[in-house]
Design a protein around this motif. Sequence first.
Motif, short mmCIF file in Angstrom:
data_model
loop_
_atom_site.label_atom_id
_atom_site.label_comp_id
_atom_site.label_asym_id
_atom_site.label_seq_id
_atom_site.Cartn_x
_atom_site.Cartn_y
_atom_site.Cartn_z
N THR A 22 0.83 -1.19 0.00
CA THR A 22 0.00 0.00 0.00
C THR A 22 0.87 1.25 0.00
OG1 THR A 22 -1.68 -1.18 1.27
CG2 THR A 22 -1.83 1.21 1.23
N GLU A 23 0.60 2.14 -0.94
CA GLU A 23 1.32 3.42 -0.97
C GLU A 23 0.74 4.32 0.11
OE1 GLU A 23 2.12 7.30 -3.78
OE2 GLU A 23 1.41 5.47 -4.72
N LEU A 24 1.63 4.88 0.92
CA LEU A 24 1.20 5.77 1.99
C LEU A 24 1.79 7.16 1.77
CD1 LEU A 24 1.84 3.36 5.01
CD2 LEU A 24 -0.34 3.83 3.89
N THR A 25 0.98 8.17 1.99
CA THR A 25 1.43 9.56 1.91
C THR A 25 1.10 10.24 3.23
OG1 THR A 25 -0.66 10.48 1.12
CG2 THR A 25 0.86 9.59 -0.56
N GLU A 26 1.53 11.47 3.39
CA GLU A 26 1.21 12.19 4.63
C GLU A 26 -0.29 12.39 4.77
OE1 GLU A 26 3.42 15.64 5.59
OE2 GLU A 26 5.35 14.67 5.28
#
Length: 77
Positions: A22-26
Motif C-alpha cells: 500500500t502506498e502511503l502519503t502524509e
Amino acid sequence: MAESTFDRVCAIVREQGGLDDTELTEDTKLSDVGLDSLATVEIVMACEDEFGIEIDPDANPTTIGEFVKLVDGLLEK
C-alpha cells in the motif's frame, strides 16, 4: 543515510496493518487503508518502542502526516 521519521512511521503502519504493497502519503487516513482504533493503538505502541518516546493517550492522529508530526514533536523535546 538514516531513514526519515516518515519512512519509519510508514514501515510501522505497513507492518502493523498488513499493508505491504500500500502506498502511503502524509495525507493517507488510517481509516481509509482499513485500520481501526485497535490497529491505531498498536501503531502508537510500536512507534513508542521504535522511537523511545511516550505518546499522549489522548493524542488521536488520523493520518500518516499527523503521526509523523506527533513523533517529530516528541523527539524534539
